[in-house]
Write a protein that holds these residues in place. Structure first.
Motif, short mmCIF file in Angstrom:
data_model
loop_
_atom_site.label_atom_id
_atom_site.label_comp_id
_atom_site.label_asym_id
_atom_site.label_seq_id
_atom_site.Cartn_x
_atom_site.Cartn_y
_atom_site.Cartn_z
N ARG A 214 -1.96 5.28 8.68
CA ARG A 214 -1.68 5.91 7.40
C ARG A 214 -0.86 7.18 7.58
NH1 ARG A 214 -4.31 7.11 2.69
NH2 ARG A 214 -5.13 5.15 1.95
N TYR B 135 -7.56 1.96 12.85
CA TYR B 135 -8.88 1.81 12.22
C TYR B 135 -9.96 2.08 13.26
CZ TYR B 135 -6.52 -0.30 8.24
OH TYR B 135 -5.72 -0.50 7.16
N GLN C 117 1.34 1.89 5.40
CA GLN C 117 0.84 0.96 6.42
C GLN C 117 1.56 -0.39 6.28
OE1 GLN C 117 -3.56 1.43 5.98
NE2 GLN C 117 -3.47 1.80 8.17
N ASP D 188 0.86 -1.19 0.00
CA ASP D 188 0.00 0.00 0.00
C ASP D 188 0.89 1.24 0.00
OD1 ASP D 188 -2.08 -1.71 0.18
OD2 ASP D 188 -2.79 -1.05 2.15
N ASP E 59 0.24 4.03 1.48
CA ASP E 59 0.07 4.88 2.67
C ASP E 59 1.06 4.54 3.79
OD1 ASP E 59 -0.94 2.48 3.48
OD2 ASP E 59 -3.00 3.14 3.68
MG MG Z 1 -4.30 1.84 4.25
#
Ligand code: MG
Ligand code: UDP
Length: 317
Positions: A203, A131, A100, A96, A98
């Motif tokens: 993120r 999250y 992460q 990813d 971002d």
């Molecule tokens: Mg992500």
């Protein structure tokens, strides 16, 4: 001797701020792995912001950067498939943008493949830090359910982040299905996979591109793609209700014969009707999901459509 090439596939959807940050972090990591050469393959999944410009400018500056830009948003699954297809590496990683998925794990992943003989090393986050509470709860449930009913092994907390040998990538590309659920496909193709665990990161910039409806559709993709258990359950419910109704018929006949009780119980009748219609529609809905997927599969539409790649950039100059 020619250096081995690692391709890093990075799906991006409206990630203009993250692209330079990701490139910077990855660059630091690749400097530590001098025995290898790298290519970074950004996939622009129909972004509406400056994502494509960010990719173009990086590709101009750094020859290791390539990109594939879609004609519209096709989803992360399509982006990963396109990445695997365009990657040229002896090994391919999916990450990813971002951050992460920490680039620092790449070295350990490569060592495990090289020295311990694995075909694939995948990352599994042991926390869901970063999250929302509801997302953590639903994701937890989803993984518990899918692990039980799926036809292939599903690992809780598994991310798409992994480094794979070319052989495994080719096996994944052989699967040309339209409704893709990569976490299941990785398992389906087999090969020896080592799991490494890490704490989930937040993120670096921007927000998650997966809202509730998208996550729900993703979960359905996983269940419908890798289990026929919902169909079995709906058939089971059907049999159960037949048995119940059979018992009810006998009870009513006996009651009428003994007490001669003709027309009572209108409210209970209505409740039963509503209840059964609900169950019927629910089961038809489940069947419909499988049919819809079959329908989409039968149309054989392309998984993604490319509008531009870094080769077009060379032509412009
Ligand atoms: Mg992500
Ligand atoms: N992504 C994508 N297409 C989409 C949605 C997401 O390519 O339609 C990319 C996104 O840019 C990111 C990765 O997939 O690099 C994971 O998305 P995100 O971080 O939003 O998901 P989360 O971490 O919240 O599960």
């Amino acid at each position: 001797m020619k250096k081995e090439l690692i391709s890093i596939v990075v799906p991006c959807f409206n990630e203009e701020e993250n692209i330079p940050l990701f490139h910077q972090e990855l660059d630091k990591q690749t400097k530590k792995m001098k025995e290898l050469s790298f290519e970074v393959l950004f996939i622009n999944d129909g972004s509406q912001d400056g994502t494509l410009e960010a990719m173009r400018s990086l590709a101009k500056k750094d020859k290791r950067v390539r990109y594939v830009s879609f004609s519209r948003n096709f989803g992360k699954e399509a982006a990963m498939y396109a990445g695997l297809k365009h990657a040229k590496g002896d090994y391919v990683a999916i990450m990813d943008v971002d951050l992460q998925d920490p680039p620092s794990l790449l070295e350990e992943m490569y060592r495990s493949i090289k020295e311990e003989g694995y075909d694939c090393v995948a990352a599994r986050s042991v926390s869901r830090h970063g999250y929302s509470f509801l997302r953590k709860v639903f994701t937890g449930w989803f993984y518990k359910i899918i692990a039980k009913i799926s036809s292939v092994e599903m690992v809780a907390g598994a991310r798409d982040f992994r480094l794979m040998k070319r052989k495994m990538v080719d096996a994944l590309l052989e699967i040309g299905e339209y409704n893709r659920y990569s976490k299941g496909l990785f398992s389906f193709v087999g090969f020896d996979t080592k799991w490494i665990e890490f704490e989930n990161q937040e993120r670096v910039a921007g927000t998650s591109k997966f809202n509730f409806p998208k996550l729900f559709a993703y979960a359905m993709e996983g269940i419908v793609g890798f289990s026929t258990m919902p169909l079995v359950i709906s058939a089971f419910i059907g049999v159960l209700f037949c048995l119940v109704s059979f018992i009810a018929i006998i009870v009513i006949i006996i009651k009428t014969l003994i007490w001669g009780d003709p027309v009572s119980g209108w409210p209970s009748m209505v409740c039963i009707m509503f209840f059964l219609s609900g169950i019927q529609l629910f089961c038809t809905g489940i069947m419909g999901e499988y049919m819809a997927k079959t329908y989409l599969e039968a149309k054989r539409r392309p998984i993604y459509i490319v509008k531009e790649t870094e080769e077009d950039l060379a032509c412009e100059d």
